[in-house]
Write a protein that holds these residues in place. Structure first.
Motif, PDB file in Angstrom:
ATOM      1  N   MET A 118       1.047  -3.986  -0.217  1.00 11.97           N
ATOM      2  CA  MET A 118       1.481  -3.362  -1.320  1.00 11.97           C
ATOM      3  C   MET A 118       0.887  -2.193  -1.912  1.00 11.97           C
ATOM      4  O   MET A 118       1.317  -1.464  -2.454  1.00 11.97           O
ATOM      5  N   GLN A 119      -0.576  -2.255  -1.596  1.00 10.87           N
ATOM      6  CA  GLN A 119      -1.300  -1.428  -2.131  1.00 10.87           C
ATOM      7  C   GLN A 119      -1.024  -0.009  -1.607  1.00 10.87           C
ATOM      8  O   GLN A 119      -1.334   1.282  -2.293  1.00 10.87           O
ATOM      9  N   LYS A 120      -0.550   0.067  -0.579  1.00  9.18           N
ATOM     10  CA  LYS A 120      -0.212   1.470   0.175  1.00  9.18           C
ATOM     11  C   LYS A 120       1.103   1.891  -0.298  1.00  9.18           C
ATOM     12  O   LYS A 120       1.223   3.155   0.060  1.00  9.18           O
ATOM     13  N   ILE A 121       1.800   1.330  -1.080  1.00 12.40           N
ATOM     14  CA  ILE A 121       3.126   1.848  -1.723  1.00 12.40           C
ATOM     15  C   ILE A 121       2.750   2.751  -2.773  1.00 12.40           C
ATOM     16  O   ILE A 121       1.957   2.370  -3.575  1.00 12.40           O
ATOM     17  N   PRO A 122       3.272   4.170  -2.938  1.00  9.35           N
ATOM     18  CA  PRO A 122       2.869   5.059  -3.874  1.00  9.35           C
ATOM     19  C   PRO A 122       3.321   4.418  -5.137  1.00  9.35           C
ATOM     20  O   PRO A 122       4.447   3.764  -5.528  1.00  9.35           O
ATOM     21  N   GLY A 123       2.244   4.211  -6.141  1.00  6.58           N
ATOM     22  CA  GLY A 123       2.651   3.748  -7.499  1.00  6.58           C
ATOM     23  C   GLY A 123       2.388   2.324  -7.716  1.00  6.58           C
ATOM     24  O   GLY A 123       2.413   1.708  -8.908  1.00  6.58           O
ATOM     25  N   VAL A 124       2.001   1.776  -6.580  1.00  5.25           N
ATOM     26  CA  VAL A 124       1.553   0.298  -6.755  1.00  5.25           C
ATOM     27  C   VAL A 124       0.078   0.478  -7.260  1.00  5.25           C
ATOM     28  O   VAL A 124      -0.908   0.900  -6.540  1.00  5.25           O
ATOM     29  N   ASP A 125      -0.403  -0.489  -8.284  1.00  3.60           N
ATOM     30  CA  ASP A 125      -1.878  -0.557  -8.798  1.00  3.60           C
ATOM     31  C   ASP A 125      -1.989  -2.090  -8.813  1.00  3.60           C
ATOM     32  O   ASP A 125      -1.107  -2.770  -9.454  1.00  3.60           O
TER      33      ASP A 125
END
Length: 228
Positions: A118-125
């Protein structure tokens, strides 16, 4: 212009679980979530990362008139199975508030490997929701003042340590479990290294909100699309 910027506001949404059907009160049907996103975009809302919204509210960075941010609490595995494909397709920025005790332990929760994806998805914090999502009111009644202070310290400090070790995350945002907070907890959060805390008070967040009492809208399936 500076006066207008200082009075900025934004809507911050709080989701929990997703599924094809509404299996309980906190589970939103996946199709309803997609319809809500479509409706909001049709009405001119602009989805922004939560840190960008905070820059607007507290650092004077200009926000669009209809700024909105998505947050998801509670680590549920449906974030990975149901929500992930949608936020990738729709390019939605999302902040995940997680409590590390559940990750790779509880049957309902995501694994650390899934969170890393999930962390690798752009915009996921990824941010903190304490260590195991306690009810601070209950614990305060149950424990002595000294034990309660130690309990609060652990609940706030340990997730920051774990998130940094597991994911390299410097968690400075905190979702208060059940929306419970008070001035003592605010001070403990500041001492633990958090800059902002979030409730579920059901109103727009504005520049006038105390940094550890930023309101969000709790979204449940019963609201549907029109009620939402």
């Amino acid at each position: 212009a500076s006066a207008r910027i200082s009075a900025q506001s934004a809507a911050i949404l709080c989701y929990h679980r997703f599924a094809p059907g509404a299996v309980d009160s906190m589970t939103l049907r996946t199709a309803v979530f997609e319809q809500q996103i479509t409706r909001l975009r049709a009405e001119g809302y602009q989805f922004l990362p939560l840190p960008v919204v905070l820059e607007g509210l507290y650092q004077g960075v200009a926000l669009p008139d209809k700024a909105i941010a998505i947050t998801v609490d509670d680590d549920h595995r449906s974030v990975y199975t149901e929500l992930r494909p949608i936020i990738v397709r729709e390019k939605l920025p999302v902040t995940l508030f997680i409590y590390p005790s559940a990750i790779s332990n509880a049957s309902y929760a995501m694994t650390w490997e899934q969170l890393a994806e999930m962390q690798k998805i752009p915009g996921v914090d990824i941010q903190s929701q304490t260590y195991w999502h306690p009810n601070f009111k209950t614990e305060k009644k149950r424990l002595s003042p000294e034990a309660y202070a130690a309990f609060v310290k652990k609940q706030l400090e340990l997730p920051r340590t774990i998130l940094y070790r597991k994911l390299g995350v410097n968690a400075t945002l905190l979702s208060w479990p059940f929306g419970i907070r008070d001035t003592t907890l605010d001070q403990a959060a500041a001492s633990a290294g958090y800059r902002y805390g979030f409730t579920i008070d059901g109103r727009d967040a504005s520049s006038g909100n105390a940094p550890y009492a930023i309101p969000r809208y709790l979204v449940v399936d019963a609201q549907g699309v029109d009620g939402f």
